[in-house]
Structures are given as structure tokens and as C-alpha cells.
Design a protein around this motif. Sequence first.
Motif, PDB file in Angstrom:
ATOM      1  N   THR A  32     -18.411  14.376  22.609  1.00 52.24           N
ATOM      2  CA  THR A  32     -19.043  13.634  21.608  1.00 52.24           C
ATOM      3  C   THR A  32     -18.324  12.666  20.963  1.00 52.24           C
ATOM      4  O   THR A  32     -18.747  11.673  20.254  1.00 52.24           O
ATOM      5  CB  THR A  32     -19.563  14.804  20.468  1.00 52.24           C
ATOM      6  OG1 THR A  32     -18.355  15.413  19.966  1.00 52.24           O
ATOM      7  CG2 THR A  32     -20.374  15.731  21.070  1.00 52.24           C
ATOM      8  N   GLY A  33     -16.899  12.786  21.243  1.00 53.89           N
ATOM      9  CA  GLY A  33     -15.973  11.636  20.715  1.00 53.89           C
ATOM     10  C   GLY A  33     -15.577  11.925  19.149  1.00 53.89           C
ATOM     11  O   GLY A  33     -15.039  11.293  18.257  1.00 53.89           O
ATOM     12  N   SER A  34     -15.761  13.077  18.585  1.00 54.92           N
ATOM     13  CA  SER A  34     -15.838  13.679  17.116  1.00 54.92           C
ATOM     14  C   SER A  34     -15.780  15.118  17.099  1.00 54.92           C
ATOM     15  O   SER A  34     -16.265  15.836  17.578  1.00 54.92           O
ATOM     16  CB  SER A  34     -16.474  12.881  16.309  1.00 54.92           C
ATOM     17  OG  SER A  34     -16.789  13.557  14.811  1.00 54.92           O
ATOM     18  N   VAL A  35     -14.466  15.589  16.353  1.00 57.85           N
ATOM     19  CA  VAL A  35     -14.660  16.928  15.604  1.00 57.85           C
ATOM     20  C   VAL A  35     -15.981  17.082  14.729  1.00 57.85           C
ATOM     21  O   VAL A  35     -16.571  18.114  14.819  1.00 57.85           O
ATOM     22  CB  VAL A  35     -13.262  17.194  15.204  1.00 57.85           C
ATOM     23  CG1 VAL A  35     -13.392  18.555  14.157  1.00 57.85           C
ATOM     24  CG2 VAL A  35     -12.169  17.217  15.735  1.00 57.85           C
ATOM     25  N   THR A  36     -16.155  16.161  14.033  1.00 57.76           N
ATOM     26  CA  THR A  36     -17.450  16.380  13.209  1.00 57.76           C
ATOM     27  C   THR A  36     -18.453  16.455  13.957  1.00 57.76           C
ATOM     28  O   THR A  36     -19.498  17.548  13.748  1.00 57.76           O
ATOM     29  CB  THR A  36     -17.589  15.016  12.170  1.00 57.76           C
ATOM     30  OG1 THR A  36     -16.438  14.850  11.315  1.00 57.76           O
ATOM     31  CG2 THR A  36     -18.921  15.271  11.444  1.00 57.76           C
ATOM     32  N   ARG A  37     -19.000  15.655  14.846  1.00 61.31           N
ATOM     33  CA  ARG A  37     -20.207  15.983  15.745  1.00 61.31           C
ATOM     34  C   ARG A  37     -20.044  17.263  16.319  1.00 61.31           C
ATOM     35  O   ARG A  37     -21.247  17.974  16.749  1.00 61.31           O
ATOM     36  CB  ARG A  37     -20.334  14.781  16.650  1.00 61.31           C
ATOM     37  CG  ARG A  37     -20.733  13.479  16.018  1.00 61.31           C
ATOM     38  CD  ARG A  37     -21.285  12.333  16.907  1.00 61.31           C
ATOM     39  NE  ARG A  37     -20.253  11.429  17.415  1.00 61.31           N
ATOM     40  CZ  ARG A  37     -19.816  10.781  16.977  1.00 61.31           C
ATOM     41  NH1 ARG A  37     -19.985  10.179  15.828  1.00 61.31           N
ATOM     42  NH2 ARG A  37     -18.706   9.992  17.570  1.00 61.31           N
ATOM     43  N   ALA A  38     -18.793  17.483  16.961  1.00 58.68           N
ATOM     44  CA  ALA A  38     -18.750  18.758  17.743  1.00 58.68           C
ATOM     45  C   ALA A  38     -18.846  19.954  16.880  1.00 58.68           C
ATOM     46  O   ALA A  38     -19.669  20.788  17.392  1.00 58.68           O
ATOM     47  CB  ALA A  38     -17.262  18.868  18.271  1.00 58.68           C
ATOM     48  N   SER A  39     -18.753  19.979  15.405  1.00 61.27           N
ATOM     49  CA  SER A  39     -18.831  20.877  14.675  1.00 61.27           C
ATOM     50  C   SER A  39     -20.449  21.084  14.261  1.00 61.27           C
ATOM     51  O   SER A  39     -20.805  22.249  14.269  1.00 61.27           O
ATOM     52  CB  SER A  39     -18.232  20.718  13.367  1.00 61.27           C
ATOM     53  OG  SER A  39     -18.660  21.643  12.214  1.00 61.27           O
ATOM     54  N   GLU A  40     -21.031  19.872  14.315  1.00 60.57           N
ATOM     55  CA  GLU A  40     -22.745  19.907  13.800  1.00 60.57           C
ATOM     56  C   GLU A  40     -23.008  20.476  15.265  1.00 60.57           C
ATOM     57  O   GLU A  40     -24.266  21.212  15.302  1.00 60.57           O
ATOM     58  CB  GLU A  40     -23.039  18.498  13.643  1.00 60.57           C
ATOM     59  CG  GLU A  40     -22.651  18.205  12.419  1.00 60.57           C
ATOM     60  CD  GLU A  40     -22.650  16.704  12.078  1.00 60.57           C
ATOM     61  OE1 GLU A  40     -23.302  15.727  13.224  1.00 60.57           O
ATOM     62  OE2 GLU A  40     -22.522  15.903  11.012  1.00 60.57           O
ATOM     63  N   GLN A  41     -22.670  20.115  16.373  1.00 66.07           N
ATOM     64  CA  GLN A  41     -23.651  20.471  17.654  1.00 66.07           C
ATOM     65  C   GLN A  41     -23.459  21.963  17.810  1.00 66.07           C
ATOM     66  O   GLN A  41     -24.413  22.812  18.376  1.00 66.07           O
ATOM     67  CB  GLN A  41     -23.065  19.761  18.928  1.00 66.07           C
ATOM     68  CG  GLN A  41     -23.611  20.104  20.287  1.00 66.07           C
ATOM     69  CD  GLN A  41     -23.269  19.082  21.403  1.00 66.07           C
ATOM     70  OE1 GLN A  41     -23.264  18.016  21.164  1.00 66.07           O
ATOM     71  NE2 GLN A  41     -22.858  19.814  22.356  1.00 66.07           N
ATOM     72  N   LEU A  42     -22.111  22.679  17.736  1.00 66.44           N
ATOM     73  CA  LEU A  42     -21.741  23.948  17.896  1.00 66.44           C
ATOM     74  C   LEU A  42     -22.282  25.016  16.687  1.00 66.44           C
ATOM     75  O   LEU A  42     -21.979  26.212  16.935  1.00 66.44           O
ATOM     76  CB  LEU A  42     -20.367  24.096  18.275  1.00 66.44           C
ATOM     77  CG  LEU A  42     -19.942  23.370  19.617  1.00 66.44           C
ATOM     78  CD1 LEU A  42     -18.524  23.301  19.455  1.00 66.44           C
ATOM     79  CD2 LEU A  42     -20.657  24.083  20.760  1.00 66.44           C
ATOM     80  N   HIS A  43     -22.339  24.264  15.356  1.00 69.74           N
ATOM     81  CA  HIS A  43     -22.597  25.002  14.226  1.00 69.74           C
ATOM     82  C   HIS A  43     -21.241  25.996  14.095  1.00 69.74           C
ATOM     83  O   HIS A  43     -21.478  26.986  13.592  1.00 69.74           O
ATOM     84  CB  HIS A  43     -23.730  25.937  14.514  1.00 69.74           C
ATOM     85  CG  HIS A  43     -25.053  25.261  14.762  1.00 69.74           C
ATOM     86  ND1 HIS A  43     -25.793  24.478  14.047  1.00 69.74           N
ATOM     87  CD2 HIS A  43     -25.811  25.268  15.982  1.00 69.74           C
ATOM     88  CE1 HIS A  43     -26.658  23.833  14.468  1.00 69.74           C
ATOM     89  NE2 HIS A  43     -26.735  24.366  15.848  1.00 69.74           N
ATOM     90  N   ILE A  44     -20.026  25.237  14.113  1.00 68.83           N
ATOM     91  CA  ILE A  44     -19.036  26.157  13.793  1.00 68.83           C
ATOM     92  C   ILE A  44     -18.212  24.861  12.809  1.00 68.83           C
ATOM     93  O   ILE A  44     -18.243  23.769  12.958  1.00 68.83           O
ATOM     94  CB  ILE A  44     -18.014  26.310  15.255  1.00 68.83           C
ATOM     95  CG1 ILE A  44     -18.833  26.969  15.994  1.00 68.83           C
ATOM     96  CG2 ILE A  44     -16.653  26.827  14.689  1.00 68.83           C
ATOM     97  CD1 ILE A  44     -18.003  27.253  17.105  1.00 68.83           C
ATOM     98  N   SER A  45     -17.542  25.661  11.893  1.00 70.07           N
ATOM     99  CA  SER A  45     -16.990  24.477  10.634  1.00 70.07           C
ATOM    100  C   SER A  45     -15.827  23.750  11.489  1.00 70.07           C
ATOM    101  O   SER A  45     -15.187  24.454  12.370  1.00 70.07           O
ATOM    102  CB  SER A  45     -16.475  25.624   9.751  1.00 70.07           C
ATOM    103  OG  SER A  45     -15.231  26.304  10.240  1.00 70.07           O
ATOM    104  N   GLN A  46     -15.590  22.477  10.878  1.00 69.67           N
ATOM    105  CA  GLN A  46     -14.475  21.872  11.310  1.00 69.67           C
ATOM    106  C   GLN A  46     -13.094  22.491  11.263  1.00 69.67           C
ATOM    107  O   GLN A  46     -12.388  22.383  12.166  1.00 69.67           O
ATOM    108  CB  GLN A  46     -14.367  20.611  10.459  1.00 69.67           C
ATOM    109  CG  GLN A  46     -15.543  19.705  10.763  1.00 69.67           C
ATOM    110  CD  GLN A  46     -15.600  18.302  10.174  1.00 69.67           C
ATOM    111  OE1 GLN A  46     -14.594  17.748  10.360  1.00 69.67           O
ATOM    112  NE2 GLN A  46     -16.583  17.701   9.629  1.00 69.67           N
ATOM    113  N   PRO A  47     -12.635  23.435  10.151  1.00 68.28           N
ATOM    114  CA  PRO A  47     -11.464  23.777  10.053  1.00 68.28           C
ATOM    115  C   PRO A  47     -11.299  24.873  11.415  1.00 68.28           C
ATOM    116  O   PRO A  47     -10.161  24.857  11.803  1.00 68.28           O
ATOM    117  CB  PRO A  47     -11.588  24.540   8.789  1.00 68.28           C
ATOM    118  CG  PRO A  47     -12.078  23.411   7.792  1.00 68.28           C
ATOM    119  CD  PRO A  47     -13.432  23.390   8.835  1.00 68.28           C
ATOM    120  N   ALA A  48     -12.437  25.632  11.507  1.00 63.37           N
ATOM    121  CA  ALA A  48     -12.313  26.672  12.598  1.00 63.37           C
ATOM    122  C   ALA A  48     -11.965  25.874  14.052  1.00 63.37           C
ATOM    123  O   ALA A  48     -11.169  26.376  14.778  1.00 63.37           O
ATOM    124  CB  ALA A  48     -13.608  27.462  12.768  1.00 63.37           C
TER     125      ALA A  48
END
Length: 295
Positions: free
Chosen positions: A15-31
Amino acid sequence: MNLHALRLFHVIASTGSVTRASEQLHISQPAITAQIKKFEKELGFPLLKPEGRGVALTDAGEELALLAKRLFAVEQQIEQFTHDYRSGTTGAIRLAATYLPAHFLLPAWLARFKRQYEQVDMTITTTNAGDALAKLVNVEVDIAIFGGIAEEYSEAIHKEELFQDELWFVVAPLHRYTGRQVTLDEMMQEPFVMREEGSSTRERLMSLCRTYSAALPKISLQFNGLHEAIQAVIAGYGANFVSSLVVRDYVERGELARVYVEGIHLTNSIGICTRKGEPLSPSAANFIQMMKGMP
């Protein structure tokens, strides 16, 4: 290796982004960030580096991202394979069939099945009943489709009948018995043109004679193929004892004629054999279900 962390890294790289990965996986960015840092520590080298307001892959991260992409692509292929195999849309079926179903029933059955299950590989062996059932017991095939059955394998196989078909005595149209009713003893005075030993109809004829204490037929001509045997009778020599499915059209066209034997009305069981107590593959189960539904 922590495959969960590798999957998180794969999604970030994709995805090129921790933010987009967080949204896709439904896991918080800090986690996610914590998991990646722990993963980098496990590997012994960094995978991500700061870039502007986001992150970029390190050289090692670029290499690992390619490998991870291949790994999870293979995972998807495995998931698709298991789904297809469970549903019976892929796999392989090995069939042994006696002459009657192989030539008069299987072509239509196979065409219908392959239209629905194109990815299922099928191997068909045409042989006599004894050999078909021997191949089944010896695990050389998955299903035996037969006309008649050899009793010596009754303890090792499961038999399921599809339908019954009549057995007829036939001769050439100009034969003296054409259309007549004769005794079994009279019929057994005729020379017979039959298939090789092991053929189910040949065994049925022998069994019929033993049951009624009649003389065994004289097999004057023997062929490995039923077509050749029928053609010899059409040409004017001898008689045949055969499934009505095979000769009905010849009789209707006047190329062969029936002989009616007093007190004899036999049917031939067309059915399926599988190994007793052994589960079928999903594709084989689908094929059997289709055969049961055929008219």
C-alpha cells in the motif's frame, strides 16, 4: 520467522503507507509500528525508513518485499487450490469401464461433466468386468463403471446400480430362429460369437446354462471388442448374447434380429463400483452424482 509481522510488512509495502495498511487490516497504527520494530529487531536490519511524512523501504526492505509478495501469492494459490479441490472443480479421476458403458454411455456423461468441471483431469480405461474390478481393488482406478459384476470382489467393493438393461439373443435377419421362440437347449446348439473370457455377458451366458442344466455354448469366434463380434453376426455367422443397449438400433434397422428363449428374461445391471469404506475425492463424488442424475 514471525509470519504475522511479515504479513503486516507486506501490506505496508503493497500500500506504500502505514496509515493505509492500518485501514486495510483494521489494526491501529501504533500496534503495526510496534510489530514492525519488533520484526526488524528479530531480523537484525531495518525494513522502513522515514521519508517526508511517511515511510519508505530500505534496500533490505525492497528485497524482502519482493520475497514476501511471492510468498503470499503462493498462499493465495494454495487457498484457491484447497477451495477448488473441496468443491470438486479440480483434481483427477481414474475410471475403468466395461465395453458397454465405455462406448454407449460414458461419451455423453464425460462431455456433460467436463463442460462443468473443465479443470478435472480424467483417465478412462476400457476393459472387461473382471479386469475393471481388479484395477479398482488394486487402487489403479477410483471408479469402475460396469455392466454386470464379478462376484469374487463383492467383499472389497461397494456396488451401486444406476439402471437395468435387458440381455438379448440376436442373430442375422435370415437366420432360421429369427423372431422365433426356442428352448435354451436349442439356442445352445448355435455357434456363438462372443467377447473374451472375463466379459460380463459371456459369464452371464455361462451362468445361465449352468442354472438351467443346459449345454454350455460353443464359442466359435472370440473377439476382444464387442463391435467386431456384432459385425460377424450381422454378416451371417452364429449368435450373440448381448445388452439391448448395444444392439437395439441394429434390430430396429433390420440388421439383426432377436431370438426369444422360452422362460428366459435376463437383465444386466449398469452400475458403479467404488472401494468399500474409502472416501471419494470431491471431484469423483461430483462425477458419480452427475451419473445418477443422467436419464
